[in-house]
Design a protein around this motif. Structure first.
Motif, PDB file in Angstrom:
ATOM      1  N   SER A 124       2.502   0.284   6.273  1.00 34.87           N
ATOM      2  CA  SER A 124       2.209   1.308   4.765  1.00 34.87           C
ATOM      3  C   SER A 124       0.527   1.461   5.646  1.00 34.87           C
TER       4      SER A 124
ATOM      5  N   GLN B 118      -2.628   1.151   5.112  1.00 38.73           N
ATOM      6  CA  GLN B 118      -3.546  -0.477   4.669  1.00 38.73           C
ATOM      7  C   GLN B 118      -2.929  -1.280   5.553  1.00 38.73           C
TER       8      GLN B 118
ATOM      9  N   GLY C  10       0.701  -1.151  -0.147  1.00 42.36           N
ATOM     10  CA  GLY C  10      -0.139  -0.406   0.180  1.00 42.36           C
ATOM     11  C   GLY C  10       1.023   1.235   0.470  1.00 42.36           C
TER      12      GLY C  10
END
Length: 267
Positions: free
Chosen positions: A102, A104, A90
């Motif tokens: 990340s 995400q 991500g």
């Protein structure tokens, strides 16, 4: 750690959760699991957390008992969170070699940890508030239609009930054996992983013997009573739906359908 394993333990009480029909509680657990796996946002997780807190409050199971049940699987929960945190692609916030964090990944790690914790604690509420024999009866009644397909429903339900009941029994036996071994000078804490595994051998042998002995005693007792289970057997408390069961199931269906709808519309 052994005393923290709460799966299979039943806490007698007179709450609404205890009085619910076991079939209702089994269906609610299924709806709860479906809702957890459909939850994918802050709002839907908030709904599931609220539903769990309400169930825990109604069952009057203390927060300490629920958290204590998570200790045996704490390493698995942390490992799952770490995997999702460092290996989810991500928008990278930090990167070092093959490791990265990340946005995400942070969101996925939080979701997975919450999902596992809620799943375990929610499932524990079932055994906390339902005796093994009633759980067996409820499962047998729910799966009764499979008898037409020659599925041994009663035997499967009884096996599950005995297995759940044996968990706390074996934990008690293990604790007694460990205490006896420690009194003789055994050390289960120090040393490397090999030495710790080797120290467990004096525990496993008497534990297996005790488990087989208890299983044999149970089989002999059931045979002496000519117990075959299934159709026609006498039941102390026959299962019967009450108004509270219907209303509770309606609430469970509404909550699960709401979580699915919110996820579908992107909330």
């Amino acid at each position: 750690m052994l005393k923290d394993i709460t799966l299979g333990q039943y806490f007698p009480g007179d709450t609404i959760a205890h009085r619910l029909d076991p079939r209702t509680k089994l269906l609610l657990v299924v709806l709860y699991i479906v809702g957890l796996f459909c939850a994918d946002s802050v709002l839907t997780y908030g709904v599931m957390i609220a539903a769990f807190l309400i169930c825990a409050r109604v069952s009057k199971v203390g927060a300490r008992a629920l958290v204590r049940g998570l200790k045996p699987v704490l390493l698995i929960i942390l490992f799952t969170g770490i995997l999702n945190l460092f290996f989810t692609p991500g928008d990278y916030l930090w990167q070092f070699g093959f490791l990265h964090i990340s946005r995400q990944g942070i969101a996925m790690a939080v979701r997975m940890v919450l999902r596992i914790m809620l799943l375990i604690m929610g499932t524990f509420l079932l055994t906390y508030t339902t005796s093994p024999i009633r759980l067996t009866d409820g499962l047998e009644r729910l799966l009764g239609g499979l008898k037409k397909l020659h599925v041994p429903v009663h035997e499967l339900a009884m096996m599950m009930s005995i297995a759940l009941r044996f968990i706390p029994t074996l934990i008690e036996e293990t604790d007694k054996i460990m205490s006896a071994q420690k009194a003789r000078g055994a050390d289960f804490e120090s040393g490397n992983l090999f030495h710790k595994a080797k120290a467990l051998i004096p525990i496993l042998v008497p534990l297996f013997i005790s488990a087989f002995r208890r299983a044999d005693e149970l089989a002999v007792a059931m045979e002496c009573r000519c117990y075959h289970g299934g159709e026609g057997r006498t039941k102390l408390n026959p299962l019967k739906y009450a108004a509270r069961d219907y209303w509770t199931l309606v609430c469970g269906v509404v909550v699960t359908a709401g979580v699915i709808a919110l996820g579908r519309f992107g909330f």
